[in-house]
Motif scaffolding. Structure first.
Motif, PDB file in Angstrom:
ATOM      1  N   GLY A  38       0.817  -1.201   0.000  1.00 27.41           N
ATOM      2  CA  GLY A  38       0.000   0.000   0.000  1.00 27.41           C
ATOM      3  C   GLY A  38       0.849   1.248   0.000  1.00 27.41           C
ATOM      4  N   THR A  39       0.174   2.394  -0.062  1.00 22.24           N
ATOM      5  CA  THR A  39       0.831   3.697  -0.105  1.00 22.24           C
ATOM      6  C   THR A  39       0.558   4.454   1.178  1.00 22.24           C
ATOM      7  OG1 THR A  39       0.682   3.853  -2.519  1.00 22.24           O
ATOM      8  CG2 THR A  39       0.938   5.912  -1.312  1.00 22.24           C
ATOM      9  N   ILE A  40       1.620   5.000   1.758  1.00 25.49           N
ATOM     10  CA  ILE A  40       1.519   5.844   2.935  1.00 25.49           C
ATOM     11  C   ILE A  40       1.788   7.280   2.504  1.00 25.49           C
ATOM     12  CG2 ILE A  40       2.537   6.409   5.174  1.00 25.49           C
ATOM     13  CD1 ILE A  40       3.284   3.439   5.434  1.00 25.49           C
ATOM     14  N   MET A  41       0.847   8.167   2.832  1.00 23.00           N
ATOM     15  CA  MET A  41       0.960   9.576   2.460  1.00 23.00           C
ATOM     16  C   MET A  41       1.116  10.409   3.720  1.00 23.00           C
ATOM     17  SD  MET A  41       0.827  11.625  -0.290  1.00 23.00           S
ATOM     18  CE  MET A  41      -0.199  10.787  -1.509  1.00 23.00           C
ATOM     19  N   LEU A  42       2.230  11.131   3.818  1.00 21.15           N
ATOM     20  CA  LEU A  42       2.481  11.983   4.972  1.00 21.15           C
ATOM     21  C   LEU A  42       2.266  13.450   4.615  1.00 21.15           C
ATOM     22  CD1 LEU A  42       5.757  10.310   6.296  1.00 21.15           C
ATOM     23  CD2 LEU A  42       3.401   9.757   6.872  1.00 21.15           C
ATOM     24  N   ARG A  43       2.055  14.259   5.653  1.00 17.97           N
ATOM     25  CA  ARG A  43       1.934  15.700   5.463  1.00 17.97           C
ATOM     26  C   ARG A  43       3.280  16.371   5.705  1.00 17.97           C
ATOM     27  NH1 ARG A  43      -0.641  18.423   9.155  1.00 17.97           N
ATOM     28  NH2 ARG A  43      -0.760  16.761  10.721  1.00 17.97           N
TER      29      ARG A  43
END
Length: 447
Positions: A38-43
């Motif tokens: 999966g993809t982890i999206m951080l700010r």
């Protein structure tokens, strides 16, 4: 946002630079593992991570055991961590070193010391990705070990603090790995710990614009794996913050546990101001490493220590001394330098003297190494260093300049046309080409 991307906020993270988000990252990793990728999206913000559990009543290999963070394992689908400029920063006030589990007080022992039950670390790895067959991508991320805010205890291991505390750990992944724009710094141990699968892969790993700086033990430890390429990276200032553990290198290439390290390349990389050697390869089954257009700026120890076969340096700059090159009488496996510059002139980016092992020490201490080649290399020595000390090196089409009055000893075999300016001892050398020493042409011998 990528469709289906997961965020730490969805698992309870605040990302406010104050709240400890360790549990949220652990839950996020569990979800990725269940999904097989999966993809982890951080700010673009600061996430505080790192927690310890005191093990006062339960026997354990840690006195203060770290809680899990991003530990991703066994994924068959792609794993992506898109940082977007985010920073993971270790919480202040955590323990690193040896501590008494009951009292919490630091314990200091004579070295070596490896008894179980007293180690403490805030995390073993901020990010661990292991045994994944799908592709791995990590980009645009800062991993801040916050070393200056740790409580430092006693040493552990043979020398220094040999306790896991690294930024990124990649272990036994069979799929391709891609890391770009990673700043990993001020960790108790390594910026990156690369423990690759001991196998040939269709696609290897690539690291672009990775900055591994001010770590306690290594910028990068390469202890296993094949076909890794590093481009435009910086491995500097190891051991120059609040902790130093040997080897203290910018990059340590040291195969472990029966693995091999093979076919690594470094292009346009910088190795500067490390407490230990800029690049060291001295143990384990390691070979076939090439450095192109790299800079080795030594201030505290040697620039390189390439005592493994098939190491080649092309168009590289060396400020300060080098040592321990690989010997092979046939020349096939011996260390090779092509179109490189060796100098004792300090680099403007550091403003520190270039490292010499002693006053008027050699710019290259090659002892009795055989078969190693300097091809079209330049030696420019203006600050007290002397020309290489060698017996069997091969010099082809080189220029050598030395100002120090002490005689250098660049003995060996001379081919092509080489010009030397400065006091030298060449006894026992073979002259198979044109050699001009202080304006005088040396007669050819041994042909």
């Amino acid at each position: 946002m990528d469709d289906g991307a997961l965020t730490p906020e969805a698992f309870g993270a605040k990302g406010d630079g104050r709240t400890n988000d360790s549990a949220a990252f652990a839950r996020l990793a569990d979800r990725i593992n269940r999904d097989g990728g999966g993809t982890i999206m951080l700010r673009r913000t600061t996430y505080i991570v790192g927690k310890q559990q005191r093990m006062a009543t339960v026997p354990d290999r840690f006195s203060f055991r770290p809680e899990k963070l991003l530990e991703i394992s066994g994924c068959t689908r792609p794993v992506r961590i898109l940082g977007n400029g985010a920073r993971l920063r270790c919480a202040a006030g955590l323990r690193y070193g040896t501590f008494d589990a009951a009292t919490g007080q630091a314990h200091f022992h004579d070295m070596p010391y490896a008894a179980p039950g007293e180690r403490a670390t805030p995390y073993e790895s901020m990010i661990l990705i292991e045994k994944c067959s799908g592709p791995v991508e990590i980009r645009d991320l800062e991993l801040d070990g916050n070393l200056g805010e740790m409580i430092i205890g006693g040493r552990y291991g043979d020398k220094g603090w040999q306790i896991p505390a690294s930024g990124l750990r990649l272990r036994d992944n069979s799929g391709p790995e891609f890391v770009r724009n990673l700043y990993t710094h001020h960790h108790g141990q390594d910026g990156v710990y690369l423990d690759g699968a001991d196998m040939d892969r269709k696609s290897g790993g690539r690291f672009e614009n990775v900055r591994a700086q001010y770590n306690g033990r290594q910028g990068v430890s390469a202890v296993g794996g094949r076909d890794y390429a590093f481009a435009d990276c910086d491995f500097s200032h190891t051991g120059k913050a609040d902790l130093f553990s040997p080897p203290g290198a910018g990059v340590d290439i040291e195969a472990h546990r029966g693995k091999q390290v093979r076919r690594l390349t470094f292009d346009r990389c910088r190795f500067a101001d490390n407490s230990g050697v800029g690049m060291v390869a001295d143990s384990g089954n390691s070979a076939n490493v090439t450095f192109r257009d790299c800079r080795f700026l030594a201030t505290s120890a040697w620039g390189v220590w390439p005592q493994k076969p098939y190491f080649a340096f092309e168009r590289c700059k060396f400020v300060g001394s080098i040592v321990r090159c690989f010997s092979d009488p046939t020349g096939e496996q011996a260390t090779r330098f092509t179109d490189c510059l060796f100098t004792d002139v300090p680099d403007d980016s550091l403003r520190q003297p270039a490292y010499l092992p002693r006053e008027n020490g050699p710019i290259a201490d090659l002892a009795s190494a055989q078969g190693m080649l300097f091809d079209k290399c330049r030696f420019v020595l203006r600050h007290g260093a002397v020309l290489p000390w060698s017996k069997y090196a091969i010099y082809r089409d080189c220029t050598m300049q030395q100002r120090a009055a002490k005689k250098g000893k660049p003995r060996g075999t001379y081919r092509g046309t080489t010009v030397i300016s400065g006091p030298v001892v060449l006894s026992g050398s073979r002259f198979e080409g044109d050699l001009i020493v202080n304006g005088t042409r040396v007669a050819r011998t041994g042909i």
